[in-house]
Write a protein that holds these residues in place. Sequence first.
Motif, short mmCIF file in Angstrom:
data_model
loop_
_atom_site.label_atom_id
_atom_site.label_comp_id
_atom_site.label_asym_id
_atom_site.label_seq_id
_atom_site.Cartn_x
_atom_site.Cartn_y
_atom_site.Cartn_z
N ILE A 16 36.44 39.46 -30.34
CA ILE A 16 37.58 39.63 -31.27
C ILE A 16 38.09 38.28 -31.75
N SER A 155 40.54 49.68 -33.26
CA SER A 155 40.30 50.35 -34.56
C SER A 155 40.94 51.74 -34.60
N TRP A 206 28.94 49.14 -32.40
CA TRP A 206 29.86 48.01 -32.39
C TRP A 206 29.26 46.87 -31.57
N MET A 270 35.22 45.09 -36.79
CA MET A 270 36.58 44.83 -36.28
C MET A 270 37.40 43.92 -37.18
#
Length: 398
Positions: A16, A155, A206, A270
């Motif tokens: 992230i 999300s 992901w 993301m």
Amino acid sequence: MNLVRSVTVLGSTGSIGVSTLDLLAHARDGGEAEVDVVALTAGRNVARLAEQALAWRPQTAVIEDESLLPELRDRLKGSGVQTAAGKTAVAEAADMNASWVMSSIVGAAGLAPTLTAAKRGSLVALANKESLVCAGPALLDMAKKAGGTVVPVDSEHSAIFQSLQENWKSAVSRLILTASGGPFRTWERQSMSAATPEQAVAHPNWSMGAKISVDSASMMNKALEMIEAAYLFSMPPEQIDVLVHPQSIVHSLVEYADGSTMAQLGPPDMRAPIAYALAWPGRIAWPAPKLDLAAIGALTFEHPDLARFPAIRLAREALRIGGGAPAAMNAANEVAVAAFLGRRIGFLDIASMVEQVLEALDASGDLKPHGGDVIEGAFAIDALARRTASEHIDRTRH
Ligand SMILES: NC(=O)c1ccc[n+]([C@@H]2O[C@H](COP(=O)([O-])OP(=O)(O)OC[C@H]3O[C@@H](n4cnc5c(N)ncnc54)[C@H](OP(=O)(O)O)[C@@H]3O)[C@@H](O)[C@H]2O)c1
């Protein structure tokens, strides 16, 4: 350009964190935002942290592992970037003068710095779901009292946040979290019991850090997200459902009492929820991948199989018990995931280990809320659950 952000990224070297800096670079280079980076923090990845610090020139770069401070100093010599190390230094970085703080440390290690950022009234872009699970009501209360805001980055929660209308509280009948189902969605229980760490981290849609990838495979990620949703949106657990949606295009849904359902859709990237949190309450343009629904063709949904994925049931149980149960569930899971990644327990042992810890601590009365300081209580139950989980793991291995 109308967006001006002074930014701290807690956990800048992770999945992230890297996506956040990538998005910030797009926003800055595209003339969408003026970005001033105040602090960057990492756990152990000193090389990546130094590289990011040289590119962004924050006031300070912090490494949690104190033994790596000399190397960080060396790499940043002459750059003008201050350096620091240790847990306290990470929390101090969260207390600096950033108006926007990305909370993207993994695990309960993110709790103290996230609380610090909330307490000083920064806008907290919250990816670190574990801090909400451990101390959600206290965290949200602190942010509110300080005049700050918590904008979810997960999300699913970003999708719900975006799908909620004015005065939604009495009009919402259900929050529906979607789940990809992970790499073992179609596996038999027997094959799951022999699953390896490599198979568990190979997420179909992901690209994420190892811990959350394993959580996705066990659906513990969804379990943590159910608790996150219950706190973030003050929703009772019986109004929070999970639907497996293997394409990961519909990120979650809000069902209203009048029968309408609002959903938020997008490619699984993301940077989209991060962009939303960055520009909130507005939106910014960036070279975002766009949806081609005709190419995707079909979106499918199914109920989760609670026999193969007991984590969903455990989340409901933890919410029912209340008190320290969510924090204990999270801590036991962190210990069990680390043991699985270290090949000390099997994949299916993760959920059963979490269940055993919850049962043991519930039976001993340790999960009951005890009047004292909520944050100290969260740290205490976290430590107790970690000890109990480690003991269970040691016992099963002997
Ligand atoms: N990845 C996703 O797509 C995604 C989606 C939704 C929510 N989330 C949530 O976002 C958070 C971060 O996930 P991630 O996938 O980005 O994890 P990750 O790739 O493992 O990165 C974690 C970050 O935290 C740092 N860190 C680890 N242990 C630390 C400690 N004890 N003290 C201080 N910093 C520490 C790491 O530093 P080093 O790199 O130096 O180890 C790294 O910067 C998690 O809570 C996850 O559940 C992630």
